[in-house]
Design a protein around this motif. Structure first.
Motif, PDB file in Angstrom:
ATOM      1  N   GLY A 284       1.418   3.023   1.859  1.00 56.38           N
ATOM      2  CA  GLY A 284       1.640   2.248   0.442  1.00 56.38           C
ATOM      3  C   GLY A 284       2.928   1.572   0.438  1.00 56.38           C
ATOM      4  O   GLY A 284       3.359   0.461   0.470  1.00 56.38           O
ATOM      5  N   THR A 285       4.069   2.519   0.890  1.00 60.96           N
ATOM      6  CA  THR A 285       5.595   2.138   0.941  1.00 60.96           C
ATOM      7  C   THR A 285       5.544   1.011   2.288  1.00 60.96           C
ATOM      8  O   THR A 285       6.199  -0.200   1.854  1.00 60.96           O
ATOM      9  CB  THR A 285       6.354   3.388   1.349  1.00 60.96           C
ATOM     10  N   LEU A 286       4.857   1.059   3.143  1.00 60.74           N
ATOM     11  CA  LEU A 286       4.989   0.028   4.071  1.00 60.74           C
ATOM     12  C   LEU A 286       4.306  -1.134   3.867  1.00 60.74           C
ATOM     13  O   LEU A 286       4.822  -2.183   3.989  1.00 60.74           O
ATOM     14  CB  LEU A 286       4.329   0.555   5.578  1.00 60.74           C
ATOM     15  N   PHE A 287       3.391  -1.239   3.165  1.00 66.55           N
ATOM     16  CA  PHE A 287       2.622  -2.576   2.581  1.00 66.55           C
ATOM     17  C   PHE A 287       3.420  -3.285   1.656  1.00 66.55           C
ATOM     18  O   PHE A 287       3.418  -4.259   1.613  1.00 66.55           O
ATOM     19  CB  PHE A 287       1.325  -1.950   2.134  1.00 66.55           C
ATOM     20  N   GLU A 288       4.217  -2.351   0.921  1.00 63.53           N
ATOM     21  CA  GLU A 288       4.974  -2.825  -0.160  1.00 63.53           C
ATOM     22  C   GLU A 288       6.243  -3.598   0.362  1.00 63.53           C
ATOM     23  O   GLU A 288       6.669  -4.707  -0.208  1.00 63.53           O
ATOM     24  CB  GLU A 288       5.163  -1.895  -1.401  1.00 63.53           C
ATOM     25  N   LYS A 289       7.033  -2.439   0.946  1.00 59.55           N
ATOM     26  CA  LYS A 289       8.278  -2.947   1.459  1.00 59.55           C
ATOM     27  C   LYS A 289       8.456  -3.696   2.640  1.00 59.55           C
ATOM     28  O   LYS A 289       9.369  -4.367   2.637  1.00 59.55           O
ATOM     29  CB  LYS A 289       9.268  -1.493   1.580  1.00 59.55           C
ATOM     30  N   SER A 298      -0.832  -2.610  -2.599  1.00 59.01           N
ATOM     31  CA  SER A 298      -0.386  -1.836  -1.595  1.00 59.01           C
ATOM     32  C   SER A 298      -1.274  -0.331  -1.459  1.00 59.01           C
ATOM     33  O   SER A 298      -1.698   0.143  -0.497  1.00 59.01           O
ATOM     34  CB  SER A 298       1.230  -1.442  -1.718  1.00 59.01           C
ATOM     35  N   SER A 299      -1.256  -0.070  -2.813  1.00 61.84           N
ATOM     36  CA  SER A 299      -2.178   1.354  -2.810  1.00 61.84           C
ATOM     37  C   SER A 299      -3.625   0.806  -2.520  1.00 61.84           C
ATOM     38  O   SER A 299      -4.323   1.972  -1.777  1.00 61.84           O
ATOM     39  CB  SER A 299      -2.235   1.723  -4.439  1.00 61.84           C
ATOM     40  N   LEU A 300      -4.285  -0.056  -2.785  1.00 61.44           N
ATOM     41  CA  LEU A 300      -5.681  -0.432  -2.547  1.00 61.44           C
ATOM     42  C   LEU A 300      -5.776  -0.554  -0.822  1.00 61.44           C
ATOM     43  O   LEU A 300      -6.732   0.191  -0.517  1.00 61.44           O
ATOM     44  CB  LEU A 300      -6.126  -1.792  -3.105  1.00 61.44           C
ATOM     45  N   MET A 301      -4.708  -1.399  -0.507  1.00 60.33           N
ATOM     46  CA  MET A 301      -4.667  -1.429   1.065  1.00 60.33           C
ATOM     47  C   MET A 301      -4.751  -0.073   1.660  1.00 60.33           C
ATOM     48  O   MET A 301      -5.237   0.205   2.903  1.00 60.33           O
ATOM     49  CB  MET A 301      -3.742  -2.363   1.470  1.00 60.33           C
ATOM     50  N   SER A 302      -3.839   0.797   1.234  1.00 56.90           N
ATOM     51  CA  SER A 302      -3.722   2.210   1.918  1.00 56.90           C
ATOM     52  C   SER A 302      -5.126   2.949   1.782  1.00 56.90           C
ATOM     53  O   SER A 302      -5.424   3.538   2.826  1.00 56.90           O
ATOM     54  CB  SER A 302      -2.686   3.071   1.047  1.00 56.90           C
TER      55      SER A 302
END
Length: 495
Positions: A284-289, A298-302
């Protein structure tokens, strides 16, 4: 009445499957909680360093749990080691779910980690010692899928609660892991100790009884007797050359115990330093940051990423016992290295807001899917948590100690990666991926040069593989082998 045949093996498989699912659940749990508003409200919005500590401190507990198992596990057996680990996990889960302060949560994470380390050190050994040689890799890959299902399950549970603002939104996912733990305690009452542990501790009659019940209706008694003789002879040879004590882990004896121990530790270290848990814990952090998605996306992609992780874990079911461990490792680690090289360039574009930043962000997200797919087909199928390769490579009388120490090495490397990932992403950004690219590239020649193939070998055959240069020891180890091969051939002809 004691279980026998498929019922006994099914109970063992269910027990180890729940253990692996628990490992996956625990590994994915905090990654989906640390960004929730309710979690941050309860624990006063911890910064990236504190988040790294909260998430990674469980690995410190797991390290000590693995070390503890190395000292006591071989003496008390596989069943009791798992039982102690499960009870410890239950206590740790309750402590975490009832936390209102950071210190309380951290203590609960450490306690859970100790239990996780004990379970993680033992269930792969139990599975390897019960599974038939021809399909041992397949059964362990099946357990791989249950581990990935645990990660998948907890990510979607976390996502389902992510919109809630009350503290139950993170407490419920934490306590739900007990749903795996209590059934494990019931199954421990039904299954037997492994026949190889019984034989290694001079319970030869009990070992033969378990082998007979385990193989009831599957092979003739002559085959079972030959297998029992092979195990007992291997134990006797290992005792005769001194393989079994702590010092033997670092002594290159006639069956190369030292080399085998270093291989078991190295393969555990390699898969952790390659960066997989940086992605699992902080997707989630990687998708967001890194990639630039919104918090919700990001949560959904995780969740989608961990769903793919689960689906991809079915691929090695059809490969590991056909093409072997080495080809899977070498090919997939090469893919992982290449992906990290590409990811470095893509994240550079995103973080510097170039003209193609949007397209590069989409491509970078795709790279995470490719990386996790390659990891589960290569590293995870042979090494990660299941430790097929370490469990196969170690001598029987050193298997629990060696597996526990290699697991401890796994956890300490995991701790380092999980601890440094948030600050690394915040401070050096795209350069973080260069580190993983270099490390994965380095593993390829080492695996090619020093790691033997163990596909299709009885666990006792691995001693023969490493004793090849010592004619006397090889002759002793092979003394029972013709009887085993004759019995196996007779059984196939009878079938």
């Amino acid at each position: 009445m004691k279980l026998q045949g498929n019922n006994l093996f099914a109970a063992v498989t269910a027990l180890t499957a729940l253990g692996f699912m628990q490992i996956g659940y625990d590994n994915g749990l905090m990654g989906g909680l640390v960004n929730q508003s309710a979690f941050n409200k309860t624990f006063d919005s911890p910064n990236s360093t504190m988040v790294g500590l909260i998430v990674s401190i469980m690995e410190v507990g797991a390290f000590f749990g693995s070390i503890c198992t190395a000292f006591i596990g071989e003496n008390i057996g596989r069943k009791k080691s798992i039982a102690i680990g499960v009870v410890t996990l239950i206590v740790g889960s309750v402590l975490q779910a009832t936390a209102y302060h950071r210190a309380h949560l951290i203590v609960g994470r450490i306690v859970s980690g100790i239990g996780l380390g004990m379970v993680n050190s033992t269930v792969p050994v139990m599975q390897a010692e019960f599974a038939p040689k021809a399909s041992r890799g397949l059964f362990v890959c099946m357990q791989l899928s249950t581990l990935n299902f645990g990660i998948l399950l907890v990510y979607w549970i976390d996502y389902g609660f992510s919109a809630q603002t009350a503290s139950y939104s993170w407490r419920v996912p934490v306590i739900l892991q007990c749903a795996f733990l209590f059934p494990m305690l019931v199954l421990l009452l039904l299954v037997d100790e492994t026949p190889r542990w019984l034989a290694a501790h001079d319970y030869h009659d009990e070992a033969l009884d378990v082998l007979r019940r385990l193989n009831h209706g599957k092979m003739p008694d002559s085959d079972i007797l030959a297998l029992h003789e092979d195990i007992v002879r291997t134990v006797a040879v290992e005792k005769a050359i001194g393989a079994g004590s702590w010092k033997d882990l670092l002594k290159n004896d006639k069956i190369q115990s030292q080399r085998r121990f270093f291989i078991a530790c190295a393969i555990q270290i390699f898969q952790q330093l390659g960066g997989i848990n940086a992605i699992i814990y902080y997707s989630g952090t990687l998708f967001e940051k890194s990639v630039g998605f919104s918090a919700h996306m990001s949560s959904l992609m995780s969740g989608f990423l961990q769903t793919w992780f689960f689906v991809a874990s079915f691929i090695p079911w059809f490969l590991i016992d056909r093409i072997g461990r080495r080809p899977l490792l070498l090919s997939m680690v090469s893919v992982m290295a290449a992906v990290m090289v590409v990811q470095t360039a893509l994240i550079y574009q995103v973080q510097n807001s170039t003209a193609i930043a949007h397209q590069c962000g989409i491509a970078a997200a795709a790279m995470l899917f490719i990386f996790q797919g390659a990891f589960t087909i290569g590293f995870q199928a042979t090494v990660w948590f299941f430790k097929v390769y370490p469990s196969e490579i170690l001598p029987l009388r050193l298997r629990q100690r060696g597996s526990s120490i290699s697991t401890a090495a796994n956890w300490i490397c995991n701790y380092l990666i999980v601890q440094i990932t948030p600050p690394a992403i915040s401070n050096i950004g795209w350069k973080t991926y260069i580190i993983f690219a270099v490390l994965n590239t380095l593993w390829v020649p080492i695996i090619y040069l020093f790691f033997p193939e163990t596909k299709g070998l009885q666990l006792e055959d691995v001693d023969r593989l490493f004793a090849g240069d010592d004619e006397h020891v090889a002759a002793e180890l092979f003394a029972a082998k013709p009887a085993v091969e004759y019995a196996e051939m007779a059984g196939k002809e009878a079938a």
